[in-house]
Scaffold this motif. Structure first.
Motif, PDB file in Angstrom:
ATOM      1  N   HIS A   1      -2.540  19.693   5.555  1.00 61.15           N
ATOM      2  CA  HIS A   1      -3.620  19.462   4.639  1.00 61.15           C
ATOM      3  C   HIS A   1      -3.199  18.227   3.743  1.00 61.15           C
ATOM      4  O   HIS A   1      -2.500  18.423   2.728  1.00 61.15           O
ATOM      5  CB  HIS A   1      -3.526  20.818   3.865  1.00 61.15           C
ATOM      6  N   THR A   2      -3.549  17.212   4.201  1.00 58.26           N
ATOM      7  CA  THR A   2      -3.077  15.735   3.484  1.00 58.26           C
ATOM      8  C   THR A   2      -4.038  14.721   3.877  1.00 58.26           C
ATOM      9  O   THR A   2      -4.826  14.926   4.926  1.00 58.26           O
ATOM     10  CB  THR A   2      -1.784  15.512   3.486  1.00 58.26           C
ATOM     11  N   PHE A   3      -3.920  13.568   3.268  1.00 65.09           N
ATOM     12  CA  PHE A   3      -4.730  12.359   3.898  1.00 65.09           C
ATOM     13  C   PHE A   3      -3.841  11.901   5.039  1.00 65.09           C
ATOM     14  O   PHE A   3      -2.765  12.112   5.120  1.00 65.09           O
ATOM     15  CB  PHE A   3      -4.521  11.215   2.691  1.00 65.09           C
TER      16      PHE A   3
ATOM     17  N   ALA B   1       4.418   2.215   1.941  1.00 63.71           N
ATOM     18  CA  ALA B   1       5.575   2.955   1.210  1.00 63.71           C
ATOM     19  C   ALA B   1       6.088   4.117   2.024  1.00 63.71           C
ATOM     20  O   ALA B   1       7.338   4.384   2.364  1.00 63.71           O
ATOM     21  CB  ALA B   1       4.931   3.437  -0.025  1.00 63.71           C
ATOM     22  N   LEU B   2       5.238   4.636   2.692  1.00 63.72           N
ATOM     23  CA  LEU B   2       5.469   5.941   3.707  1.00 63.72           C
ATOM     24  C   LEU B   2       6.312   5.464   4.665  1.00 63.72           C
ATOM     25  O   LEU B   2       7.378   5.928   5.181  1.00 63.72           O
ATOM     26  CB  LEU B   2       4.438   6.877   4.048  1.00 63.72           C
ATOM     27  N   GLU B   3       5.787   4.405   5.459  1.00 64.23           N
ATOM     28  CA  GLU B   3       6.315   3.953   6.609  1.00 64.23           C
ATOM     29  C   GLU B   3       7.715   3.303   6.434  1.00 64.23           C
ATOM     30  O   GLU B   3       8.829   3.576   7.008  1.00 64.23           O
ATOM     31  CB  GLU B   3       5.466   2.965   7.267  1.00 64.23           C
TER      32      GLU B   3
ATOM     33  N   PHE C   1       4.425   5.634  -3.576  1.00 62.42           N
ATOM     34  CA  PHE C   1       3.094   5.560  -4.401  1.00 62.42           C
ATOM     35  C   PHE C   1       2.164   4.721  -3.864  1.00 62.42           C
ATOM     36  O   PHE C   1       2.471   3.853  -3.258  1.00 62.42           O
ATOM     37  CB  PHE C   1       3.436   5.116  -5.818  1.00 62.42           C
ATOM     38  N   SER C   2       0.733   5.054  -4.113  1.00 59.89           N
ATOM     39  CA  SER C   2      -0.211   4.191  -3.891  1.00 59.89           C
ATOM     40  C   SER C   2      -0.893   3.779  -4.982  1.00 59.89           C
ATOM     41  O   SER C   2      -1.158   4.605  -5.990  1.00 59.89           O
ATOM     42  CB  SER C   2      -1.194   4.692  -2.846  1.00 59.89           C
ATOM     43  N   PHE C   3      -1.328   2.703  -5.107  1.00 59.76           N
ATOM     44  CA  PHE C   3      -2.280   2.075  -6.176  1.00 59.76           C
ATOM     45  C   PHE C   3      -3.632   1.581  -5.401  1.00 59.76           C
ATOM     46  O   PHE C   3      -4.213   0.670  -6.134  1.00 59.76           O
ATOM     47  CB  PHE C   3      -1.454   0.673  -7.071  1.00 59.76           C
ATOM     48  N   TYR C   4      -4.083   2.319  -4.623  1.00 59.50           N
ATOM     49  CA  TYR C   4      -5.608   2.046  -4.542  1.00 59.50           C
ATOM     50  C   TYR C   4      -6.479   2.172  -5.568  1.00 59.50           C
ATOM     51  O   TYR C   4      -6.136   3.202  -6.482  1.00 59.50           O
ATOM     52  CB  TYR C   4      -5.834   3.326  -3.265  1.00 59.50           C
ATOM     53  N   PRO C   5      -7.479   1.579  -5.820  1.00 59.25           N
ATOM     54  CA  PRO C   5      -8.180   1.547  -6.850  1.00 59.25           C
ATOM     55  C   PRO C   5      -8.467   3.013  -7.545  1.00 59.25           C
ATOM     56  O   PRO C   5      -8.543   3.114  -8.679  1.00 59.25           O
ATOM     57  CB  PRO C   5      -9.495   1.032  -6.419  1.00 59.25           C
TER      58      PRO C   5
ATOM     59  N   ALA D   1       3.949  10.713  -3.290  1.00 56.35           N
ATOM     60  CA  ALA D   1       3.425  11.022  -4.690  1.00 56.35           C
ATOM     61  C   ALA D   1       2.173  10.299  -4.983  1.00 56.35           C
ATOM     62  O   ALA D   1       1.688   9.670  -6.104  1.00 56.35           O
ATOM     63  CB  ALA D   1       4.520  10.633  -5.827  1.00 56.35           C
ATOM     64  N   CYS D   2       1.372   9.811  -3.731  1.00 59.15           N
ATOM     65  CA  CYS D   2       0.289   8.984  -3.859  1.00 59.15           C
ATOM     66  C   CYS D   2      -0.817   9.305  -4.714  1.00 59.15           C
ATOM     67  O   CYS D   2      -2.014   8.829  -5.246  1.00 59.15           O
ATOM     68  CB  CYS D   2      -0.363   8.647  -2.460  1.00 59.15           C
ATOM     69  N   GLN D   3      -0.869  10.772  -5.185  1.00 61.71           N
ATOM     70  CA  GLN D   3      -1.989  11.325  -5.831  1.00 61.71           C
ATOM     71  C   GLN D   3      -1.269  11.874  -7.261  1.00 61.71           C
ATOM     72  O   GLN D   3      -1.944  12.705  -8.105  1.00 61.71           O
ATOM     73  CB  GLN D   3      -2.795  12.487  -5.236  1.00 61.71           C
TER      74      GLN D   3
ATOM     75  N   SER E   1       0.784  -1.176  -0.163  1.00 68.04           N
ATOM     76  CA  SER E   1       0.120   0.136   0.016  1.00 68.04           C
ATOM     77  C   SER E   1       0.832   1.271   0.041  1.00 68.04           C
ATOM     78  O   SER E   1       2.027   1.221   0.216  1.00 68.04           O
ATOM     79  CB  SER E   1      -0.971   0.216   1.399  1.00 68.04           C
ATOM     80  N   GLY E   2       0.280   2.267  -0.214  1.00 67.99           N
ATOM     81  CA  GLY E   2       0.947   3.586  -0.159  1.00 67.99           C
ATOM     82  C   GLY E   2       1.358   4.064   1.246  1.00 67.99           C
ATOM     83  O   GLY E   2       2.278   4.588   1.637  1.00 67.99           O
ATOM     84  N   THR E   3       0.625   3.558   2.181  1.00 69.78           N
ATOM     85  CA  THR E   3       0.787   3.764   3.731  1.00 69.78           C
ATOM     86  C   THR E   3       1.975   2.996   4.009  1.00 69.78           C
ATOM     87  O   THR E   3       2.922   3.786   4.663  1.00 69.78           O
ATOM     88  CB  THR E   3      -0.220   3.265   4.353  1.00 69.78           C
TER      89      THR E   3
HETATM   90  C1  LIG Z   1      -4.021   7.311  -1.093  1.00 74.07           C
HETATM   91  C2  LIG Z   1      -2.892   8.205  -0.259  1.00 74.07           C
HETATM   92  C3  LIG Z   1      -2.196   7.423   0.594  1.00 74.07           C
HETATM   93  C4  LIG Z   1      -2.281   5.990   1.253  1.00 74.07           C
HETATM   94  O1  LIG Z   1      -2.281   5.081   0.220  1.00 74.07           O
HETATM   95  P1  LIG Z   1      -3.013   3.672   0.622  1.00 74.07           P
HETATM   96  O2  LIG Z   1      -2.409   3.010  -0.504  1.00 74.07           O
HETATM   97  O3  LIG Z   1      -4.434   3.936   0.659  1.00 74.07           O
HETATM   98  O4  LIG Z   1      -2.328   3.364   1.684  1.00 74.07           O
HETATM   99  C5  LIG Z   1      -1.298   8.299   1.392  1.00 74.07           C
HETATM  100  N1  LIG Z   1      -1.033   9.581   1.013  1.00 74.07           N
HETATM  101  C6  LIG Z   1      -2.039  10.101   0.192  1.00 74.07           C
HETATM  102  C7  LIG Z   1      -1.972  11.648  -0.288  1.00 74.07           C
HETATM  103  C8  LIG Z   1      -2.941   9.522  -0.518  1.00 74.07           C
HETATM  104  O5  LIG Z   1      -3.533  10.068  -1.293  1.00 74.07           O
END
Ligand SMILES: *Cc1c(COP(=O)(O)O)cnc(C)c1O
Length: 368
Positions: free
Chosen positions: A88-90, A67-69, A183-187, A161-163, A63-65
């Motif tokens: 101001h972020t997720f 990746a950050l960790e 990066f996240s590849f959430y659907p 860069a998840c967005q 997941s993107g989460t």
């Molecule tokens: C989606 C997103 C994440 C998390 O990604 P997941 O794959 O859902 O864990 C983190 N940061 C930002 C800015 C996102 O948009």
């Protein structure tokens, strides 16, 4: 106002419909291969995604989460360290910092909804180990300038860069400026899997190797473990799906830019709204098309009644969340005023220009 027209916020089934044969063939191929986690498909996707971004290494994750960790862990960020990031972020951006035991230091945004770089620089002190910049909405600030600031202070730069899959600043892809790009590849992302998936990218062979071990229990060869890692691996089905979809990402991003231009044109003369501001040097990918609107809540209701779905990214800044209650008294005026006015309009590659016209017309009606 009884309208039959519906404009959903996104429509993932449409995209699947266009690709269903290729996706099904790929999924079947993986199912029949008998190999399901970290294999040929993952390696292929990692090579392709690194090639797409023009960077050296890509490490597929859960997941993107993660990746950050993992980025923070591989950089040795932990207890006693401070990490500067926007509020101001997720929420995942901040949770990664908290989970590794470091202290998040929240800063305000600039006029592009991106982290205020001057304020971030002022917050750097002896405890600061890294800055996480978030390329929110598929936009960015001057990441080149930020890179030179982190370099001169000898701290790390991590890009969320998840967005922002495929966006670039002065010709270089976002995600490739920092020590790590996440990066996240959430659907629903610009490049989305059919489940959870994510990736780290880096130009450093040492960091890449560390991340590869980290995602697989710190395992160097079977049952030999170098350090306490985690389980955050990309599976073969998602990797195969991502490879199949990556070929279309440039045209999908192009379509998003086209739709954004259409919105810009149709909305530019409405004085009650502010269009998405684009920094000099940025080639955006419009993960979201975010306007600032007077009477935002009434506008949102009006659009909903006309069959148009909108969202707010994000309604509560992290420093005002219950999960971060120790920060609730902090003041970030630009963030706090932005969240009262921002509104994300529908934008996705399968959306028709007629839908954009309908949304714009309805906004115009509301203010008339
Ligand atoms: C989606 C997103 C994440 C998390 O990604 P997941 O794959 O859902 O864990 C983190 N940061 C930002 C800015 C996102 O948009």
């Amino acid at each position: 106002m009884a309208q039959k027209r519906r404009v959903p916020f996104f429509e993932l089934r449409k995209q699947y419909g266009q690709l269903s044969q290729q996706i099904q063939a790929k999924v079947t191929q993986v199912l029949e291969s008998g190999w399901y986690i970290l294999g040929k498909e993952s390696e292929k996707f990692e090579t392709e995604f690194a090639g797409f971004l023009d960077c050296k290494h890509c490490i597929g994750l859960n997941s993107g989460t993660d990746a950050l960790e993992l980025a923070l862990r591989c950089l040795g960020v932990g207890e006693g360290d401070e990490v500067i990031l926007p509020s101001h972020t997720f929420i995942a951006t901040a949770m990664a910092v908290t989970k590794v035991g470091a202290k998040p230091v929240f800063v305000d945004i600039d006029e592009h909804y991106q982290m205020d770089i001057d304020q971030a620089e002022k917050m750097i002190n002896k405890k600061t180990k890294a800055i996480i910049v978030v390329h929110l909405y598929g936009l960015s600030g001057n990441v080149k300038r930020l890179k030179s600031i982190t370099k001169s202070h000898k701290i790390f730069l991590v890009e969320d860069a998840c967005q922002a899959h495929g966006a670039s600043f002065e010709g270089k892809k976002l995600g490739t400026f920092g020590d790590f790009g996440c990066f996240s590849f959430y659907p629903t992302k610009n490049l989305g899997a059919y489940g959870d998936a994510g990736a780290l990218v880096t130009d450093s062979p040492k960091l890449a190797e560390k991340a590869r071990l980290h995602r697989n229990y710190g395992q160097i060869v079977k049952y030999k473990h170098e350090f306490v890692g985690s389980n955050s691996r990309l599976d073969e089905i998602q990797a195969g799906i991502l490879s199949t979809k990556l070929k279309f990402l440039p045209q999908w991003n192009k379509k998003r830019r086209m739709l954004a231009r259409e919105y810009d044109l149709l909305l530019s003369d409405i004085s009650q709204i502010v269009l998405p501001p684009i920094a000099d040097g940025l080639d955006p990918v419009y993960h979201q098309y975010v306007i600032r609107a007077q009477q935002r809540d009434s506008l949102q209701k009006y659009l909903f009644q006309a069959g148009i779905d909108t969202l707010i990214h994000y309604p509560i800044p992290i420093h005002k969340q219950k999960a971060y209650r120790h920060y609730n008294r902090q003041k970030l005026p630009k963030t706090e005023s932005a969240v009262k006015e921002i509104l994300s309009l529908p934008i996705y590659p399968e959306m028709s220009p007629d839908d954009v016209k309908y949304v714009a017309k309805t906004i115009r009606e509301f203010y008339a």
